[in-house]
Design a protein around this motif. Structure first.
Motif, PDB file in Angstrom:
ATOM      1  N   ASP A 118      -6.568  26.377  -0.451  1.00 48.18           N
ATOM      2  CA  ASP A 118      -6.343  25.749  -1.895  1.00 48.18           C
ATOM      3  C   ASP A 118      -5.103  24.568  -1.480  1.00 48.18           C
TER       4      ASP A 118
ATOM      5  N   ASP B 251      -7.427  31.992   2.085  1.00 46.62           N
ATOM      6  CA  ASP B 251      -7.548  31.767   0.344  1.00 46.62           C
ATOM      7  C   ASP B 251      -6.414  30.845   0.032  1.00 46.62           C
TER       8      ASP B 251
ATOM      9  N   ARG C  94     -14.262  25.841   5.059  1.00 42.45           N
ATOM     10  CA  ARG C  94     -13.795  25.277   3.880  1.00 42.45           C
ATOM     11  C   ARG C  94     -13.192  23.864   4.638  1.00 42.45           C
TER      12      ARG C  94
END
Ligand code: IPM
Ligand code: MG
Length: 370
Positions: A254, A250, A107
């Motif tokens: 974000d 997770d 990510r």
């Protein structure tokens, strides 16, 4: 010319809207004879529940196993709030990750220069930001058993989630972190909670051992996951690669996404281990954002995360690095020209729809290759 078999799973909410912009890009690359794409499109999440009663039909999973890459949109929405927990839309995505053993979730959080003012942090903290969160994706709290809600004798309920990791699961994700770091600045932060969690203790031990044995060229830092969250907003540029478990990844991704201006900007890649025979990895590419039911159907969602996810598919699964670079360049140019979807809107910029943004990016690519 190489042929690439892609499975598109647009899913729910804004998923189909942003996926339409990927299809526009695929049409462009095909027209320019950059590659041949064999495209299949199927249902996942709530859309699959409506048709098959389950969020991922067996036929869809079979197609996913055969694809060179899966390009995923987003799943979920209030329409399926009452569906049985086992069959909720998100379970379709989790099943894909688990069944294909897509354990390594890349990510990246990159701040485009034109968006330095759109971040909630001051420009100096995020200008030039380029970090990579590597999230373990098939273990930990989201998959551990038991996972249940039971009713106790006195009538109250008790909920249990289990966080579980084995040596091997940690070793393989840490190796990916080191490999990725070797192509960047050779710095890795490993984030866990060894002060309160046994999985954190093991995570720390295994990471240290892998580092000692095969990662002496890497600068490794251990950081508590909560401190990492704090440092991410205090001074994000101290980080390069952050490796962590499924749950922390997770959360932290974000948070990192928002540093770049909007969660509508962040792509991701979920990769499996390379096949020993072909060297190819199973792979699923998806934006970090969700299905955003509040804005779905209005044509105003930001398609950049989905487009950049497709760019990652070209880079990691299709060996089309030049084209992937082209996409990143076209995104940066389009933002620099002042085009903005609502989520990244700033004073004196031009507000555009999902399809206007997608079209502008493709037009820019057209110019770049002319
Ligand atoms: C993500 C999402 C998913 C996750 C949901 C939709 C299951 O939040 O990819 O970050 O929690 O992994
Ligand atoms: Mg998430």
């Amino acid at each position: 010319m190489a042929t690439h078999n892609l499975l598109l799973l647009p899913g729910d909410g804004i998923g189909p809207e942003v996926m339409a912009e990927v299809e526009r890009l695929i049409a462009f690359l095909s027209k320019k004879s950059r590659a041949e794409f064999r495209i299949e499109t199927d249902l996942c999440g709530g859309a699959a529940i409506d048709k098959h009663g389950v969020p991922l039909a067996d036929e869809t999973l079979a197609k996913a196993r055969k694809a060179d890459a899966i390009v995923f949109g987003s799943v979920g929405g209030p329409k399926w709030d009452k569906v049985k927990y086992e069959n909720r839309p998100e379970a379709g995505l989790l099943k894909l990750r688990k069944e294909l053993d897509l354990f390594a979730n890349l990510r990246p959080a990159i701040c485009y220069p034109a968006l330095a003012e759109a971040s909630s942090l001051r420009r100096e903290h995020i200008e030039g930001l380029d970090i990579l969160i590597l999230r373990e994706l098939t273990g930990g709290t989201y998959f551990g058993e038991p996972k249940e809600i039971v009713t106790l004798e006195d009538g109250q309920k008790r909920a249990v989630d289990t966080t579980v990791y084995t040596t091997r699961e940690i070793e393989r994700i840490v190796r990916v972190a080191f490999d990725l770091a070797r192509k960047r600045s050779k710095k890795v932060h490993s984030a866990e909670k060894r002060n309160v969690m046994k999985t954190g203790v093991l995570w720390n031990e295994v990471t240290t051992a892998v580092h000692k044995k095969e990662g002496q060229d890497i600068e490794l830092h251990h950081i508590l996951a909560d401190a990492c969250a704090m440092q991410l907003v205090r001074n994000p540029k101290q980080f390069d690669v952050i490796v962590c478990d499924n749950l922390f990844g997770d959360m932290l991704s974000d948070q990192a996404a928002m540093l770049t201006g909007s969660i509508g900007m962040l792509p991701s890649a979920a990769l499996g281990a390379p096949d020993p025979a072909t060297g190819k990895s199973k792979a699923l590419y998806e934006p970090v954002h969700g299905s955003a039911p509040d804005i779905a159907g209005q044509g105003i969602a930001n398609p950049i995360a989905e487009i950049a996810s497709f760019g990652m598919a070209l880079r990691y699964s299709c060996d089309m690095v030049k084209e992937a670079d082209l996409i990143d360049k076209a995104i940066a140019n389009t933002l620099a020209r002042g085009l903005r979807t609502g989520d990244i809107m700033q004073p004196n910029m031009r507000k555009v729809s999902t399809s206007e943004m997608g079209r502008a990016i493709v037009e820019d690519m057209e110019k770049l290759v002319a």
